[in-house]
Design a protein around this motif. Structure first.
Motif, PDB file in Angstrom:
ATOM      1  N   ARG A  41      -0.819 -24.860   7.573  1.00 42.44           N
ATOM      2  CA  ARG A  41       0.323 -24.050   8.009  1.00 42.44           C
ATOM      3  C   ARG A  41       1.546 -24.936   8.254  1.00 42.44           C
ATOM      4  O   ARG A  41       2.634 -24.672   7.755  1.00 42.44           O
ATOM      5  CB  ARG A  41      -0.014 -23.302   9.304  1.00 42.44           C
ATOM      6  N   GLU A  93       1.068 -16.791  10.857  1.00 46.04           N
ATOM      7  CA  GLU A  93       2.168 -17.278  10.028  1.00 46.04           C
ATOM      8  C   GLU A  93       3.158 -18.140  10.816  1.00 46.04           C
ATOM      9  O   GLU A  93       3.284 -18.001  12.028  1.00 46.04           O
ATOM     10  CB  GLU A  93       2.897 -16.094   9.400  1.00 46.04           C
ATOM     11  N   ASN A  94       3.886 -18.978  10.076  1.00 41.90           N
ATOM     12  CA  ASN A  94       4.866 -19.849  10.711  1.00 41.90           C
ATOM     13  C   ASN A  94       5.970 -19.060  11.407  1.00 41.90           C
ATOM     14  O   ASN A  94       6.503 -19.504  12.420  1.00 41.90           O
ATOM     15  CB  ASN A  94       5.501 -20.772   9.667  1.00 41.90           C
TER      16      ASN A  94
END
Ligand SMILES: [Zn+2]
Lengths: 160, 243
Positions: free
Chosen positions: B22, B88-89
């Motif tokens: 990630r 998610e980022n």
């Protein structure tokens, strides 16, 4: 750090002394303290190494270079073992290694500055009027600095 | 007993690998060069940890298992990473918060693990904790900077907390294979430290949030499948490929 016990062992340490760190080519792996032991059992030689940083991508290359250097000197039965414990520390870097680092333009690890902060001695002009730019530098082992006097940016080899 | 140790080691490896993957998505996209380098350095440290854990798991497993086969050829349901790290980022704030919540946990966990009865896990933990200390300091400073920053950065951090907090409970719930250390015992210390940082960052600590769990058992959010598709693509398409 380690005192060779025999002439044969001394020969091997001398060979290891020629293998350099691909990321800081002025330092040999013995300057860095990566080689922990050399074990000789007749024709079989075991070299014990330890990684500097967990994710150091240079370790695979260093292992290969040790193998090649040994082969060039006629040693083919060489086993290279990587151990994690005790964990590598910059305390194992030789004084000679620290001198070479500074000459190369990288500030050597300084126990007074174990956590990167302002004031690392500038390797160019020796000023301590320096500023930490980032704790993370071009490789895992370095932090990024700038000198307020000579204005040069430089790397600091972090205490670890 | 041995299968517990293998599963636990894989859980540690998977968590490090997935967070590394990630964070590496930021490579070349960080807000400024120094921070781009910082987040990718953290990614590299985590990859190094993952490799050490996978290598150990491969030794324990025996047979044909290698660090590569464990990372590249296991399916989504076999991955045991924490749900938190596959999220998610989002924006920089969300990435920072994810890193902070995890590093704060990982630091306390490694403190325990370096004293555990398994020599190799203890060695990996003592090696890695030095790097985790950096991740923790860096991410907590960023949480304060953004939380106590502008109106916009503060609001974004509130959104990040709303998004990620629900995945933190899992860290302190022992999986059946998690017998080496008692993660539940870390919760109080973790809460105290997070509360202190949040307070400095002028951010509220959420209360009574329903916690999503399952990652340790291989039950993931839909995000992991997409990640593995990308991560494992080469080895799945060209088995055994080397370069
Ligand atoms: Zn200077």
């Amino acid at each position: 750090m380690v005192n060779p016990k025999s002439i044969e062992e001394k020969k091997i340490w001398d060979i290891l002394e020629t293998v350099t760190d691909p990321e800081v080519p002025v330092l040999t792996i013995t300057d860095l303290g990566i080689v922990r032991d050399v074990i000789i059992d007749d024709d079989n030689i075991e070299i014990i190494i330890t990684p500097t940083y967990t994710g150091c991508p240079a370790m695979d290359m260093i292992t290969m270079q040790i193998r090649l250097a040994m082969l060039e000197n006629g040693y083919s039965n060489v086993k290279i073992t990587s151990v994690l414990s005790p964990a590598w520390t910059t305390d194992w870097m030789s004084e000679e290694g620290k001198r070479k680092l500074k000459e190369y333009g990288i500030a050597p690890p300084d126990k007074k500055i174990s956590i990167p902060k302002d004031g690392v001695t500038c390797p160019q002009c020796n000023s301590t009027n320096t500023k930490l730019i980032s704790e993370f530098g071009s490789t895992a082992c370095k932090a990024l600095y700038q000198c307020n006097d000579c204005k040069e940016p430089f790397d600091y080899f972090k205490c670890h | 007993m041995k299968s517990n140790l293998i599963d636990y080691t894989l859980h540690l490896a998977d968590t490090a690998l997935i967070l590394s993957q990630r964070n590496s998505e930021w490579c070349g996209h960080g807000p400024i060069l120094e921070q781009d380098i910082a987040i990718t350095n953290i990614s590299l440290d985590l990859l190094g940890q993952a490799r050490n854990f996978y290598q150990y798991a491969a030794t324990l497993t025996g047979g044909e298992a290698t660090e590569d086969s464990l990372a590249y050829l296991r399916t989504e349901r076999e991955f045991k990473n924490l749900l938190l790290v596959e999220q998610e980022n989002g924006d920089w704030g969300q990435t920072i918060l994810r890193q902070y919540l995890f590093s704060q946990f990982q630091y306390l966990m490694f403190e325990k693990l370096q004293q555990c009865s398994d020599e190799q896990l203890a060695a990996i933990a003592s090696k890695s904790i030095k790097e985790t200390a950096y991740h923790l300091r860096w991410s907590s400073e960023w949480v304060c900077r953004l939380g106590d920053g502008t109106k916009e950065s503060h609001e974004r951090m509130l959104l990040a907390i709303e998004e990620l907090w629900r995945y933190t409970g899992e860290m302190f719930e022992s999986a059946v294979y998690e017998t080496i250390i008692n993660v539940a015992s870390l919760k109080e210390d973790w809460m105290q430290r997070v509360s202190a940082v949040f307070s400095e960052a002028t951010l509220p600590v959420p209360e009574n949030v329903f916690m999503q769990t399952g990652g340790k058992k291989g039950i993931h959010t839909e995000l992991l499948g997409f990640m593995l598709t990308e991560l494992q693509y080469v080895q799945r398409t060209y088995p055994g490929a080397e370069w």
